[in-house]
Enzyme design. Structure first.
Site, PDB file in Angstrom:
ATOM      1  N   LEU A 153      41.530  51.201  48.330  1.00 32.98           N
ATOM      2  CA  LEU A 153      40.765  51.395  49.572  1.00 32.98           C
ATOM      3  C   LEU A 153      39.513  52.210  49.296  1.00 32.98           C
ATOM      4  O   LEU A 153      39.561  53.206  48.594  1.00 32.98           O
ATOM      5  CB  LEU A 153      41.620  52.132  50.614  1.00 32.98           C
ATOM      6  CG  LEU A 153      43.013  51.540  50.906  1.00 32.98           C
ATOM      7  CD1 LEU A 153      43.751  52.436  51.903  1.00 32.98           C
ATOM      8  CD2 LEU A 153      42.915  50.112  51.422  1.00 32.98           C
ATOM      9  N   ARG A 154      38.375  51.762  49.858  1.00 33.49           N
ATOM     10  CA  ARG A 154      37.149  52.564  49.774  1.00 33.49           C
ATOM     11  C   ARG A 154      36.978  53.339  51.067  1.00 33.49           C
ATOM     12  O   ARG A 154      37.170  52.762  52.160  1.00 33.49           O
ATOM     13  CB  ARG A 154      35.931  51.632  49.595  1.00 33.49           C
ATOM     14  CG  ARG A 154      35.909  50.877  48.280  1.00 33.49           C
ATOM     15  CD  ARG A 154      34.908  49.756  48.319  1.00 33.49           C
ATOM     16  NE  ARG A 154      35.306  48.749  49.316  1.00 33.49           N
ATOM     17  CZ  ARG A 154      34.545  47.704  49.650  1.00 33.49           C
ATOM     18  NH1 ARG A 154      33.335  47.551  49.110  1.00 33.49           N
ATOM     19  NH2 ARG A 154      34.973  46.816  50.531  1.00 33.49           N
ATOM     20  N   GLU A 155      36.601  54.611  50.982  1.00 31.80           N
ATOM     21  CA  GLU A 155      36.364  55.364  52.219  1.00 31.80           C
ATOM     22  C   GLU A 155      35.217  54.695  52.972  1.00 31.80           C
ATOM     23  O   GLU A 155      34.245  54.236  52.399  1.00 31.80           O
ATOM     24  CB  GLU A 155      36.043  56.828  51.894  1.00 31.80           C
ATOM     25  CG  GLU A 155      37.261  57.543  51.339  1.00 31.80           C
ATOM     26  CD  GLU A 155      37.133  59.062  51.401  1.00 31.80           C
ATOM     27  OE1 GLU A 155      37.634  59.725  50.484  1.00 31.80           O
ATOM     28  OE2 GLU A 155      36.527  59.572  52.353  1.00 31.80           O
ATOM     29  N   LYS A 207      45.332  51.080  38.194  1.00 34.12           N
ATOM     30  CA  LYS A 207      44.570  51.867  39.156  1.00 34.12           C
ATOM     31  C   LYS A 207      43.513  52.711  38.451  1.00 34.12           C
ATOM     32  O   LYS A 207      42.337  52.696  38.804  1.00 34.12           O
ATOM     33  CB  LYS A 207      45.516  52.753  39.970  1.00 34.12           C
ATOM     34  CG  LYS A 207      44.826  53.747  40.867  1.00 34.12           C
ATOM     35  CD  LYS A 207      44.026  53.093  41.979  1.00 34.12           C
ATOM     36  CE  LYS A 207      43.285  54.132  42.777  1.00 34.12           C
ATOM     37  NZ  LYS A 207      42.394  53.536  43.793  1.00 34.12           N
ATOM     38  N   LEU A 253      26.196  48.093  41.207  1.00 33.32           N
ATOM     39  CA  LEU A 253      25.030  48.235  40.318  1.00 33.32           C
ATOM     40  C   LEU A 253      23.858  48.817  41.102  1.00 33.32           C
ATOM     41  O   LEU A 253      22.702  48.589  40.788  1.00 33.32           O
ATOM     42  CB  LEU A 253      24.639  46.867  39.734  1.00 33.32           C
ATOM     43  CG  LEU A 253      25.546  46.307  38.630  1.00 33.32           C
ATOM     44  CD1 LEU A 253      25.066  44.916  38.202  1.00 33.32           C
ATOM     45  CD2 LEU A 253      25.610  47.235  37.412  1.00 33.32           C
ATOM     46  N   CYS A 263      37.759  60.306  44.516  1.00 33.13           N
ATOM     47  CA  CYS A 263      38.456  59.418  43.571  1.00 33.13           C
ATOM     48  C   CYS A 263      37.790  59.293  42.214  1.00 33.13           C
ATOM     49  O   CYS A 263      38.375  59.672  41.202  1.00 33.13           O
ATOM     50  CB  CYS A 263      38.640  58.048  44.216  1.00 33.13           C
ATOM     51  SG  CYS A 263      39.710  58.149  45.642  1.00 33.13           S
ATOM     52  N   ARG A 330      33.685  65.559  49.552  1.00 37.01           N
ATOM     53  CA  ARG A 330      34.241  65.965  48.247  1.00 37.01           C
ATOM     54  C   ARG A 330      33.392  65.420  47.102  1.00 37.01           C
ATOM     55  O   ARG A 330      33.083  64.229  47.064  1.00 37.01           O
ATOM     56  CB  ARG A 330      35.693  65.488  48.137  1.00 37.01           C
ATOM     57  CG  ARG A 330      36.657  66.305  49.004  1.00 37.01           C
ATOM     58  CD  ARG A 330      38.054  65.754  48.980  1.00 37.01           C
ATOM     59  NE  ARG A 330      38.161  64.522  49.753  1.00 37.01           N
ATOM     60  CZ  ARG A 330      39.322  63.880  49.940  1.00 37.01           C
ATOM     61  NH1 ARG A 330      40.433  64.335  49.388  1.00 37.01           N
ATOM     62  NH2 ARG A 330      39.354  62.773  50.661  1.00 37.01           N
TER      63      ARG A 330
HETATM   64  C1  UDX Z   1      36.563  54.195  45.273  1.00 39.43           C
HETATM   65  C2  UDX Z   1      36.943  52.766  44.877  1.00 39.43           C
HETATM   66  O1  UDX Z   1      35.885  51.884  45.234  1.00 39.43           O
HETATM   67  C3  UDX Z   1      38.221  52.358  45.600  1.00 39.43           C
HETATM   68  O2  UDX Z   1      38.610  51.058  45.195  1.00 39.43           O
HETATM   69  C4  UDX Z   1      39.323  53.366  45.246  1.00 39.43           C
HETATM   70  O3  UDX Z   1      40.536  53.032  45.902  1.00 39.43           O
HETATM   71  C5  UDX Z   1      38.893  54.753  45.636  1.00 39.43           C
HETATM   72  O4  UDX Z   1      37.651  55.102  44.999  1.00 39.43           O
HETATM   73  P1  UDX Z   1      35.385  55.401  47.285  1.00 39.43           P
HETATM   74  O5  UDX Z   1      35.301  56.530  46.330  1.00 39.43           O
HETATM   75  O6  UDX Z   1      35.960  55.640  48.628  1.00 39.43           O
HETATM   76  O7  UDX Z   1      36.290  54.196  46.630  1.00 39.43           O
HETATM   77  O8  UDX Z   1      33.917  54.810  47.529  1.00 39.43           O
HETATM   78  P2  UDX Z   1      32.989  53.799  46.725  1.00 39.43           P
HETATM   79  O9  UDX Z   1      32.413  52.867  47.706  1.00 39.43           O
HETATM   80  O10 UDX Z   1      33.686  53.243  45.561  1.00 39.43           O
HETATM   81  O11 UDX Z   1      31.769  54.756  46.214  1.00 39.43           O
HETATM   82  C6  UDX Z   1      32.084  55.781  45.311  1.00 39.43           C
HETATM   83  C7  UDX Z   1      30.790  56.503  44.964  1.00 39.43           C
HETATM   84  O12 UDX Z   1      29.954  55.645  44.176  1.00 39.43           O
HETATM   85  C8  UDX Z   1      29.949  56.921  46.182  1.00 39.43           C
HETATM   86  O13 UDX Z   1      29.409  58.209  45.951  1.00 39.43           O
HETATM   87  C9  UDX Z   1      28.824  55.882  46.211  1.00 39.43           C
HETATM   88  O14 UDX Z   1      27.629  56.413  46.779  1.00 39.43           O
HETATM   89  C10 UDX Z   1      28.642  55.604  44.722  1.00 39.43           C
HETATM   90  N1  UDX Z   1      28.104  54.284  44.423  1.00 39.43           N
HETATM   91  C11 UDX Z   1      28.805  53.178  44.791  1.00 39.43           C
HETATM   92  C12 UDX Z   1      26.913  54.183  43.714  1.00 39.43           C
HETATM   93  O15 UDX Z   1      26.284  55.200  43.396  1.00 39.43           O
HETATM   94  N2  UDX Z   1      26.427  52.959  43.403  1.00 39.43           N
HETATM   95  C13 UDX Z   1      27.090  51.807  43.763  1.00 39.43           C
HETATM   96  O16 UDX Z   1      26.592  50.722  43.466  1.00 39.43           O
HETATM   97  C14 UDX Z   1      28.316  51.924  44.484  1.00 39.43           C
END
Ligand code: UDX
Length: 443
Positions: A153-155, A207, A253, A263, A330
């Site tokens: 799950l993504r937040e 995971k 990307l 996470c 966080r």
């Molecule tokens: C992540 C995973 O995507 C999810 O599958 C797992 O279960 C939990 O961790 P989350 O941390 O909630 O989810 O958010 P995500 O959308 O993955 O973004 C994580 C971080 O990466 C954010 O700070 C976001 O800004 C950053 N990000 C994301 C980038 O900098 N570039 C991107 O292209 C995508």
């Protein structure tokens, strides 16, 4: 089916609510009575789009209930999801004390078959410890299974992600456990979702491997963004150019100030430790971490290169959450940026649509730090606007209004949410999309 969920944090709450919404009968247990009344009225203590609505609906239908009586929760169902926190300890290893605590309580209340399901992110082979703990603390020789069913799950999109999984991964050790999962996830497989049935160890490892790969992908494109800045290429052209390759994919990307959240930073560190515990050096992930940390340093250098001295300058920051769609701060990049700018004597003017309350717990309002509930108010007489979180509302702003409010029309975009060609009249800076030389500013 009847389901017990232990833990009402982000994962437990979304999992409990979504299983209820599928027609299951769910009892969700949390350690304390805090927020219990609110939850039993369908009010979520976590901002997650769509969550409150399905909570309310299913509370009214009597399909979900919250309790702090863990014994009752354990007795309630033969399927028990462990969704407690596994925070990073000082060593970088995952702190599994909450998982052990739940395992012991399950053991002490075990009087018939249970399928215990690790949904919390845990190091590979944690299921062995859960099994050993239950055997040690349970009386008689009652049958049970320990399995792994990691969440992806993504937040900000947790409800959507639960209902639209790319794949469901379950790690089991018995036919009985496998049959239960097939029944539980039947509505998904009937819609064509993939149910991957493997061993508990493999499911646990999938995971960490999945999250670390995504974090690595972000650091990879950010590494290339640094080069793009030197040679004057727009990083998004590169991301598009490689992303069309189905083997690479355009998602994750998006270059910017880098990843945060509860996470990626934790899981990458834990995975490095897991490798070390098995005598392996995951240098690739260490470099992933380093690049991510460097992106924040580079952003601060960019601010200095653009503004020269920060003292007494009004610097507006849009975005405090670690990503759009959440109030979670966080490991948010904004924490490092605010902490370092606060040392330079700048007047910081902070705005975030959801994360202000959480952020204020870290940085109290004072003469140099002001919070705003309106993003344009935060811009009045500002000498620079920093974009730190990619909220959708920031992409639809009235640029003329912005220019009229600011003392200096300087925007430093840490998430590349604007296109340079529409930023006429602004000194617009972003990540990996221009050659930055001081001389350009001085003339
Ligand atoms: C992540 C995973 O995507 C999810 O599958 C797992 O279960 C939990 O961790 P989350 O941390 O909630 O989810 O958010 P995500 O959308 O993955 O973004 C994580 C971080 O990466 C954010 O700070 C976001 O800004 C950053 N990000 C994301 C980038 O900098 N570039 C991107 O292209 C995508």
């Amino acid at each position: 089916m009847k389901i017990t969920v232990i833990g009402a944090g982000y994962v437990g709450l979304v999992t409990a609510a979504c299983f209820a919404d599928l027609g299951n009968q769910v009892l969700c247990a949390k350690k304390t009575s805090k927020n219990l009344d609110k939850l039993n009225k369908g009010i979520s203590h976590i901002y997650e789009p769509g969550l409150s609505e399905i909570l309310k609906t299913n509370i009214e239908k009597g399909r979900i209930e919250f309790t702090n009586d863990i014994k009752r929760a354990i007795d309630f169902s033969d399927i028990i999801f462990i969704c407690v926190g596994t925070p990073q300890s000082d060593s970088g290893k995952a702190d599994l004390s909450q998982v052990e605590d739940v395992a012991r309580q399950i053991a002490e209340n075990l009087d018939n078959y249970k399928l215990i399901v690790e949904k919390s992110t845990v190091p590979v082979n944690t299921h062995q410890w859960v099994k050993k703990t239950i055997k040690r603390y349970s009386k008689d020789n009652i049958e049970f299974d320990v399995s792994s069913n990691p969440e992806f799950l993504r937040e900000g999109t947790g409800v959507y992600d639960f209902n639209n999984p790319d794949r469901i991964v379950v790690g089991v050790e018995s036919e009985k456990a496998s049959t239960i999962f097939k029944e539980l996830y039947r509505s998904f497989t009937e819609k064509g979702s993939t149910l991957l049935i493997t061993t508990p160890a493999a499911a646990e490892l999938i995971k960490h491997a999945s999250n670390s790969f995504l974090a690595m992908k972000i650091s990879y494109i950010n590494m290339i963004a640094e080069l793009c800045e030197k040679v004057g290429i727009d990083i998004n052209m590169i991301a598009d150019g490689i992303g069309y390759d189905q083997r690479i994919g355009r998602d994750f990307l998006n270059s910017g100030i880098g990843y945060g959240g509860s996470c990626f930073p934790k899981d990458v560190k834990a995975f490095i430790k897991i490798a070390e515990d098995h005598g392996l050096d995951f240098g690739l992930l260490k470099e992933t971490e380093k690049i991510n940390a460097d992106m924040r340093k580079r952003f601060l250098e960019k601010i200095e290169n653009v503004l020269w001295m920060n003292k007494d300058k009004n610097i507006t920051i849009w975005g405090l959450a670690f990503k759009k769609g959440t109030d979670d701060i966080r490991e948010a990049p904004a924490i490092d940026i605010v902490r370092e700018l606060n040392k330079t004597g700048a007047n910081l003017r902070l705005y975030d649509p959801q994360a202000r309350e959480n952020f204020q717990k870290l940085f109290l309002e004072n003469k140099n730090i002001k919070y705003f509930s309106d993003k344009y108010e935060a811009l009045k007489d500002s000498d620079a606007l920093l974009i730190i979180t990619e909220w959708e509302e920031f992409k639809k702003i009235d640029l003329n209004k912005v220019k009229g409010l600011m003392r200096l029309p300087i925007i430093i975009d840490g998430r590349n949410i604007y296109e340079p060609e529409v930023m006429n009249g602004f000194e617009y800076y972003s990540i990996g999309r221009e050659k930055f030389e001081k001389s350009e500013i001085m003339k």
